[in-house]
Design an enzyme around this catalytic site. Structure first.
Site, PDB file in Angstrom:
ATOM      1  N   GLU A 165      -3.459   2.888  -3.373  1.00 53.90           N
ATOM      2  CA  GLU A 165      -2.403   2.064  -2.772  1.00 53.90           C
ATOM      3  C   GLU A 165      -1.736   1.155  -3.806  1.00 53.90           C
ATOM      4  OE1 GLU A 165      -4.081   0.116   0.682  1.00 53.90           O
ATOM      5  OE2 GLU A 165      -3.751   1.887   1.920  1.00 53.90           O
TER       6      GLU A 165
ATOM      7  N   GLU B 196      -5.645   8.477   4.435  1.00 54.49           N
ATOM      8  CA  GLU B 196      -6.478   7.581   5.249  1.00 54.49           C
ATOM      9  C   GLU B 196      -5.856   7.509   6.635  1.00 54.49           C
ATOM     10  OE1 GLU B 196      -7.079   3.769   3.358  1.00 54.49           O
ATOM     11  OE2 GLU B 196      -7.473   4.689   1.403  1.00 54.49           O
TER      12      GLU B 196
HETATM   13  C1  GAL Z   1      -6.645   0.783   2.798  1.00 54.74           C
HETATM   14  C2  GAL Z   1      -7.371   1.065   1.493  1.00 54.74           C
HETATM   15  C3  GAL Z   1      -8.817   1.428   1.698  1.00 54.74           C
HETATM   16  C4  GAL Z   1      -9.448   0.497   2.682  1.00 54.74           C
HETATM   17  C5  GAL Z   1      -8.677   0.527   3.984  1.00 54.74           C
HETATM   18  C6  GAL Z   1      -9.261  -0.391   5.038  1.00 54.74           C
HETATM   19  O1  GAL Z   1      -5.597  -0.081   2.570  1.00 54.74           O
HETATM   20  O2  GAL Z   1      -6.760   2.085   0.767  1.00 54.74           O
HETATM   21  O3  GAL Z   1      -9.482   1.344   0.466  1.00 54.74           O
HETATM   22  O4  GAL Z   1      -9.419  -0.786   2.134  1.00 54.74           O
HETATM   23  O5  GAL Z   1      -7.365   0.122   3.750  1.00 54.74           O
HETATM   24  O6  GAL Z   1      -9.089  -1.756   4.735  1.00 54.74           O
END
Ligand code: GAL
Ligand code: ZN
Length: 665
Positions: free
Chosen positions: A146, A306
């Site tokens: 990110e 994700e």
């Molecule tokens: C995203 C990140 C993950 C994890 C997730 C939940 O922004 O890429 O590493 O932090 O959020 O907070």
């Protein structure tokens, strides 16, 4: 690149005892997992001391997963440099606008220009990529994590300052040109040399809008360069692996179109029910808009790296997902162009900041409701996904999206509540509700394939861009422009050579000699036979060639045009001088689409989404029920039902999949 990989999980084996890994791999395999992403925050585990590399644990995990038919994407761990690097080189920690160090202890405690940090990265990523280049379990890489996240107003350090000066020198050549471009005659801000220019540390008061625009563009370029630093190494060492990066929807720290040029495909992270939101989850249309913009960044199908798989939370938590909601969100991603969906995360973590960020499995590691739901989803839809891998939506409508315009409105919102992306989403929602698919495009893109183009907030204007819009309409396009068009030049300085909206006034058949910021002021517009509320802004328009299609009914400019229409060449240009409320937006978009002959996929009750993807004459149609109620809908064309029980009827949180051959063959 057809991979026939469609579902996965983000996996952190290093958080759990080795004895558990086999159980995890088996459960994943039964669920239908084909891929995991690992290691993007594991630098210390891989290099606990400088030059002492430990990749065995990761190799063991990769091999075990591979044995269960699961491939691996490796993340480079550069968003969290370990303590030994910070101890040795504390200068790599970023500096905020107040000149304070952002210290070790969380993540993103790195400056992205710092040469010492770059050297650490080069050393580490070279090692890692060479080590895994021929590992049969590994298929690709995610660079960092990110990018732009938590680097909001960073970094103000000396290294970034020197780089900013170089960037400016390259752009402007000499200091006089910069002084002109930035309008430094104001408040005695002139510079004698580039070396006098600082990163934008907190000032006594005020800032230079032109300098700030350059700073934001510089930061974006720096992040792209930071990613390239790693991409070049990985490309050289791992020619058979793909490279991607996990984006954050509309996030704006890095120009995602530029970043996309380095990548084989774009990935995105999507958390519809983030714990930071006041509402239980984001509106369905906002989530859809995120997917559409992500697809547009590279004009290609994308991955979700994700996808929310349970309750989100850091210190506090959001609501539990309804049964079926996780599946609906996953399939919404697919409907808009995701070829693969990776759930975050496999199992809720017992330690660290994200203990309450839930996954497919809870803390206990026992398969429960989420696991069963994901398994059912995968077994139902994965077989079809091989067929439409690579297929793209083919919208007739485009909304112009620009990082630069967004930056300019962040610097000067004009109205305190005007937000660039929120404004785009207001148009988007009206199309979404009408079951009309939308692409986002850059202002430099060829627009000719679209019947209708919405170009909101065209604030920074150049002669080329004016001509681009004029050409599109002249050749038969339908274009909507709106408030604050043509106000500034590319340097963020107000234009003075003619009335607003500059040459776009010829296209729209109007002039705008005056305007009114609707700050704490109610305003109404008459369209057809009804009055509707509008907000933020009122352009006070004089007609030259256009006809008025809506008028203000408030203030000293009542009975003057709020929305205009102009026939130009073979096409039509509309100008909307205000921000329509939801009802007026709906009516206007209805009118624009009818006039441009844009088709809808069907009709449906609220909470039902329709979307298509096409390739080789096949059209796949997704019908998604975002609610826990039964719903009905109607399709405007004949399709064959592939998954689902009854056409035109949906159970709560049901997703149906249809297909048709475009040519009736
Ligand atoms: C995203 C990140 C993950 C994890 C997730 C939940 O922004 O890429 O590493 O932090 O959020 O907070
Ligand atoms: Zn820095």
């Amino acid at each position: 690149m057809i991979m026939e990989i469609h579902f996965g999980v983000d996996y952190y084996p290093e958080h759990w005892p080795r004895e558990r890994w086999e159980t995890d791999a088996k459960l994943m395999q039964e669920m239908g997992v084909q891929v995991v992403r690992m290691a993007e925050f594991s630098w210390f585990k891989m290099e606990p001391r400088e030059g002492e590399f430990h990749f065995e644990w990761l190799e063991e995990a990769i091999a075990l997963l591979d044995k269960h038919g699961i491939k691996t994407i490796l993340g480079t761990p550069t968003a969290a440099p370990p303590a030994w690097i910070i101890e040795k080189n504390p200068e790599i920690q970023p500096i905020d606008t107040q000149g304070r160090v952002r210290h070790f202890g969380g993540r993103h405690h790195d400056c992205q220009s710092n040469p010492t940090y770059r050297a650490h990265i080069k050393r580490f990523v070279t090692h890692m990529s060479q080590r895994f280049a021929n590992n049969p379990g590994v298929i690709g890489w995610q660079i960092d994590n990110e990018l732009g996240n938590a680097h909001g107003d960073l970094c103000m350090c000396d290294s970034c300052k020197a780089r900013f000066q170089q960037w400016l020198e390259k752009k402007y050549g000499d200091i006089e040109t910069l002084n002109d471009a930035w309008g430094t005659a104001f408040w005695s801000q002139g510079y004698n040399t580039f070396s006098q220019i600082s990163t934008p540390l907190i000032t006594a008061v005020g800032e230079n809008p032109s300098a700030m625009l350059d700073w934001k563009c510089f930061c974006s370029d720096l992040i792209v360069d930071f990613a390239k630093w790693q991409a070049d190494i990985i490309r050289e060492n791992c020619p058979n692996h793909f490279i991607t990066h996990n984006y954050m929807c509309f996030d704006d720290k890095v120009n995602y179109y530029d970043l996309g040029e380095l990548l084989d495909f774009v990935s995105n992270d999507i958390y519809p029910a983030g714990y930071w939101q006041e509402q239980p989850h984001q509106p369905d249309s906002d989530i859809a808009a995120c997917h559409d913009v992500v697809r547009s960044y590279k004009k290609k199908p994308f991955w979700i790296m994700e996808q929310q798989a349970g309750i989100s939370g850091w210190g506090t938590m959001a609501r539990a997902l309804d049964p079926g909601q996780m599946s609906v969100w996953a399939m919404q991603s697919v409907a808009h162009g995701a070829d693969a969906v990776v759930f975050f995360r496999w199992r809720a973590c017992a330690m660290g900041t994200e203990q309450y960020w839930h996954g497919i499995l809870g803390h206990s590691g026992r398969p429960g409701r989420n696991y069963e739901e994901a398994k059912k989803l995968i077994h139902t839809f994965a077989p079809h996904m091989d067929e439409f891998e690579g297929a793209m939506p083919k919208p007739e409508v485009a909304i112009v999206h620009s990082f630069r315009q967004n930056y300019a409105f962040q610097i000067q919102p004009n109205h305190p509540d005007l937000r660039y992306v929120e404004h785009l989403k207001k148009y988007y929602k009206a199309f979404y509700d009408k079951k009309i698919p939308v692409d986002f495009v850059q202002d430099s893109d060829d627009l000719s394939q679209y019947k209708l183009v919405i170009a909101p907030l065209q604030y920074l204007m150049t002669p080329e861009l004016e001509q681009h819009y004029i050409d599109y309409v002249e050749a038969g396009g339908h274009l909507v422009l709106d408030m604050r068009a043509g106000v500034k030049d590319a340097n963020n300085i107000c234009m003075t050579d003619r009335e607003l909206p500059g040459r776009l006034g010829d296209l729209c058949g109007i002039e705008i000699p005056e305007y009114d910021c609707l700050f704490s002021k109610e305003c109404q517009v008459l369209f057809g036979k009804r009055e509707y509320p509008v907000s933020k802004w009122a352009d006070i328009i004089t007609l030259t060639d256009a006809k008025m299609i809506a008028e203000y009914t408030t203030s000293f400019y009542k009975q003057t045009p709020a929305v205009t229409e102009n026939v130009y060449g073979q096409g039509k240009a509309w100008y909307v001088g205000t921000q329509p409320g939801a009802e007026l937006m709906d009516e206007l978009v209805e009118y624009f689409t009818q006039e441009s002959d844009v088709e809808r996929l069907g009709t449906a009750q609220d909470g039902v989404e329709l979307m298509t993807r096409e390739s080789d004459g096949q059209v796949w149609l997704f019908v998604i029920n975002h609610t826990n109620e039964e719903k009905v809908y109607h399709l405007n064309d004949t399709y064959r039902l592939l998954e689902g029980e009854r056409e035109e009827y949906l159970k709560p949180y049901e997703v149906q999949l249809f297909v048709k051959n475009k040519y009736g063959r």
